[in-house]
Motif scaffolding. Structure first.
Motif, short mmCIF file in Angstrom:
data_model
loop_
_atom_site.label_atom_id
_atom_site.label_comp_id
_atom_site.label_asym_id
_atom_site.label_seq_id
_atom_site.Cartn_x
_atom_site.Cartn_y
_atom_site.Cartn_z
N GLY A 100 0.82 -1.20 0.00
CA GLY A 100 0.00 0.00 0.00
C GLY A 100 0.85 1.25 0.00
O GLY A 100 2.09 1.20 -0.10
N GLU A 103 -0.50 6.68 2.85
CA GLU A 103 -1.83 7.22 3.13
C GLU A 103 -2.84 6.13 3.46
O GLU A 103 -3.88 6.41 4.07
CB GLU A 103 -2.32 8.03 1.92
CG GLU A 103 -1.56 9.31 1.65
CD GLU A 103 -0.21 9.08 1.00
OE1 GLU A 103 0.61 10.00 1.00
OE2 GLU A 103 0.02 7.95 0.48
N GLN A 104 -2.55 4.90 3.07
CA GLN A 104 -3.46 3.79 3.35
C GLN A 104 -3.21 3.14 4.70
O GLN A 104 -3.88 2.18 5.05
CB GLN A 104 -3.35 2.74 2.23
CG GLN A 104 -3.88 3.24 0.89
CD GLN A 104 -3.63 2.26 -0.23
OE1 GLN A 104 -2.51 1.78 -0.43
NE2 GLN A 104 -4.67 1.95 -0.96
N SER A 105 -2.24 3.64 5.43
CA SER A 105 -1.93 3.16 6.77
C SER A 105 -1.45 1.71 6.73
O SER A 105 -0.92 1.24 5.74
CB SER A 105 -3.15 3.34 7.68
OG SER A 105 -2.81 3.10 9.02
N GLN A 107 -0.81 -2.07 6.27
CA GLN A 107 -1.23 -2.96 5.19
C GLN A 107 -0.66 -4.37 5.31
O GLN A 107 -0.78 -5.16 4.38
CB GLN A 107 -0.81 -2.38 3.84
CG GLN A 107 -1.47 -1.07 3.48
CD GLN A 107 -2.93 -1.25 3.13
OE1 GLN A 107 -3.31 -2.13 2.37
NE2 GLN A 107 -3.77 -0.41 3.71
#
Length: 242
Positions: A100, A103-105, A107
């Protein structure tokens, strides 16, 4: 001022984490403590040595304030990893597991407990291979260099991204330093005293218009004025009135 001392300064001016009893990644439902206040065992001896050494470098002691060790941050982290947070009980953990973006934290397929266990093993292996000693036995300057390398991702661990582990370690260290003491960290309100937070009092009405005046009341937590009180410890007495 070295890099990790600057982290302490950032904490002191209150920019990294809301101090009002915040607990970002951690569960309120915690395992009970034993009679001596210790958490259910999670870390092995080598893992506990790493956590003590790493958190001591992330928030070191200073002349005017206690650091992570005095604030019981390792106790807090171990207690969380032994409970629902460590098992990722409220997380979606079914995949698919793809790389990821920041921004998707988070993963990864590892639960927090698995991430800590595997990362500490990989870091100690790296330190033994390149520096001839496990992390906790290194001089402070070398420990700082390793932590820098983990944060930047320049140190390649055998099984997982080093930056992902560092991000969780740093977040949990902040939480242990600034969360309400009832969760096991912020012992004696060390974190709140550093940033000047008086605690979550039930009533500030009489003080709202006292502009520029020092707030003179003692620091208090959700369980009262004893900064060593821990949620779920049956041996603790009733909380003092806030």
């Amino acid at each position: 001022m070295n890099f990790f001392s600057r982290r302490r300064r950032i904490l002191q001016i209150g920019l990294l984490l809301p101090a009002g009893g915040a607990l970002l990644a951690c569960s309120r439902r915690l395992p009970s403590t034993t009679q001596n206040g210790s958490p259910p065992a999670f870390f092995t001896g080598d893992e506990r040595n790493f956590i003590h050494a790493a958190t001591a470098r992330l928030i070191p002691d200073s002349d005017d304030s206690a650091g992570a060790i005095a604030a019981a941050v390792p106790f807090f982290i171990e207690r969380q990893l032994a409970g629902p947070f460590g098992a990722a009980e409220t997380w979606y953990m079914q995949g698919p597991w793809q790389t990821g973006t920041p921004e998707q934290s988070y993963q990864l397929s590892y639960t927090p407990a698995q991430l800590y266990r595997q990362a500490i093993r990989d870091i100690d292996d790296y330190c033994r291979r390149t520096l001839k000693q496990p992390f906790h036995a290194l001089p402070a300057e070398q420990q700082d260099n390793v932590l820098h390398g983990l944060e930047s991702g320049d140190i390649a661990l055998a099984t997982l991204p080093s930056a992902a582990f560092f991000a969780m370690l740093w977040q949990n260290t902040q939480e242990g330093f600034l969360a309400d003491p009832m969760y096991g960290g912020n012992r004696a309100f060390a974190g709140w005293k550093l940033i000047g937070f008086p605690g979550p009092r039930y009533n500030y009405v009489e003080d709202i218009k006292r502009y520029g005046q020092r707030y003179a009341e003692p620091v208090t937590g959700l369980l009262g004025r004893d900064g060593t009180r821990i949620l779920g410890d049956p041996d603790q007495a009733s909380p003092a009135t806030a």
